[in-house]
Enzyme design. Structure first.
Site, PDB file in Angstrom:
ATOM      1  N   CYS A  83       0.837  -1.200   0.000  1.00 52.42           N
ATOM      2  CA  CYS A  83       0.000   0.000   0.000  1.00 52.42           C
ATOM      3  C   CYS A  83       0.875   1.255   0.000  1.00 52.42           C
ATOM      4  O   CYS A  83       1.653   1.458  -0.912  1.00 52.42           O
ATOM      5  CB  CYS A  83      -1.008  -0.025   1.147  1.00 52.42           C
ATOM      6  N   HIS A 183      -3.777  -4.659  -0.311  1.00 53.04           N
ATOM      7  CA  HIS A 183      -3.345  -5.216   0.974  1.00 53.04           C
ATOM      8  C   HIS A 183      -3.435  -6.738   0.934  1.00 53.04           C
ATOM      9  O   HIS A 183      -4.519  -7.295   1.124  1.00 53.04           O
ATOM     10  CB  HIS A 183      -4.238  -4.702   2.110  1.00 53.04           C
ATOM     11  N   GLU A 185      -2.476  -8.698   3.188  1.00 46.85           N
ATOM     12  CA  GLU A 185      -2.829  -9.148   4.539  1.00 46.85           C
ATOM     13  C   GLU A 185      -4.318  -9.006   4.836  1.00 46.85           C
ATOM     14  O   GLU A 185      -4.813  -9.553   5.822  1.00 46.85           O
ATOM     15  CB  GLU A 185      -1.992  -8.402   5.590  1.00 46.85           C
TER      16      GLU A 185
END
Length: 202
Positions: A83, A183, A185
């Site tokens: 990001c 992202h 994650e």
């Protein structure tokens, strides 16, 4: 075989713990730290980031991130930006008319995303680069989670693009440097697969 060691660089910004958990899920031995020696010596380094480009750069400069990256690149040790952690790897970023210098690891400029709705928030597909390592083995319609109002439109390397209002660079792979605008994650199984692919390069 011992787990690969990964440092998530702690410079006061980013989803540190969620990045740590996602990397541990795919088998990495993860440390969250601002320690330069640890960041240089780890098998892999992750640079996370949320918020404003200039504020992230302030934090990175305070922990000596440029020297860390220079040392890692000289030793061919992999780096993954996520990001705003991707955005700061470029030459510069402009927000609200103010331009700030980036880390200059990748050529390019971060600019406002030209789209009718900003931020670009939610799930979207990617048009992967041919020969991509990050997206190896994934279906064409795989979706990742984005949340951003700024993007890079042009750079060097293997460029993966996404469209929201206009095409922008959603991932780049250049030597030992990899970066994603989305992202991983926060992208569930797709994000885990991408991190696992990256970990294989570490």
């Amino acid at each position: 075989m011992a787990a690969k060691t990964v440092v998530v660089l702690d410079y006061g910004s980013g989803n540190l713990r969620s990045a740590q958990r996602a990397l541990e899920r795919v088998g990495a031995d993860v440390t969250v730290t601002a320690n330069a020696d640890a960041a240089i010596e780890a098998d892999g380094l992750v640079v996370p980031g949320v918020g404003a480009f200039a504020a992230c750069m302030d934090g990175l400069n305070k922990v000596g991130a440029r020297a860390v990256l220079d040392a890692r690149l000289a030793a061919d040790r992999p780096v993954l930006g996520i990001c705003v952690g991707m955005q700061v790897l470029f030459d510069s970023g402009i927000e609200h008319g103010v331009e700030a210098a980036g880390l200059g690891v990748l050529p390019g400029r971060v600019e406002a995303l030209r789209a009718p709705v900003r931020p670009h928030m939610g799930w979207n597909t990617v048009e992967r680069a041919e020969g991509s390592v990050l997206f190896a083995g994934m279906a064409e319609d795989t979706r990742f989670y984005f949340v951003h109002s700024y993007a890079v439109h042009k750079t060097d390397g293997l460029i993966t693009r996404t469209t929201h209002g206009e095409p922008f660079v959603s991932a780049v792979e250049r030597g030992t440097v990899s970066a994603t605008q989305f992202h991983p994650e926060k992208s569930g199984d797709a994000g885990a697969a991408l991190l696992e692919n990256w970990l294989r390069t570490v």
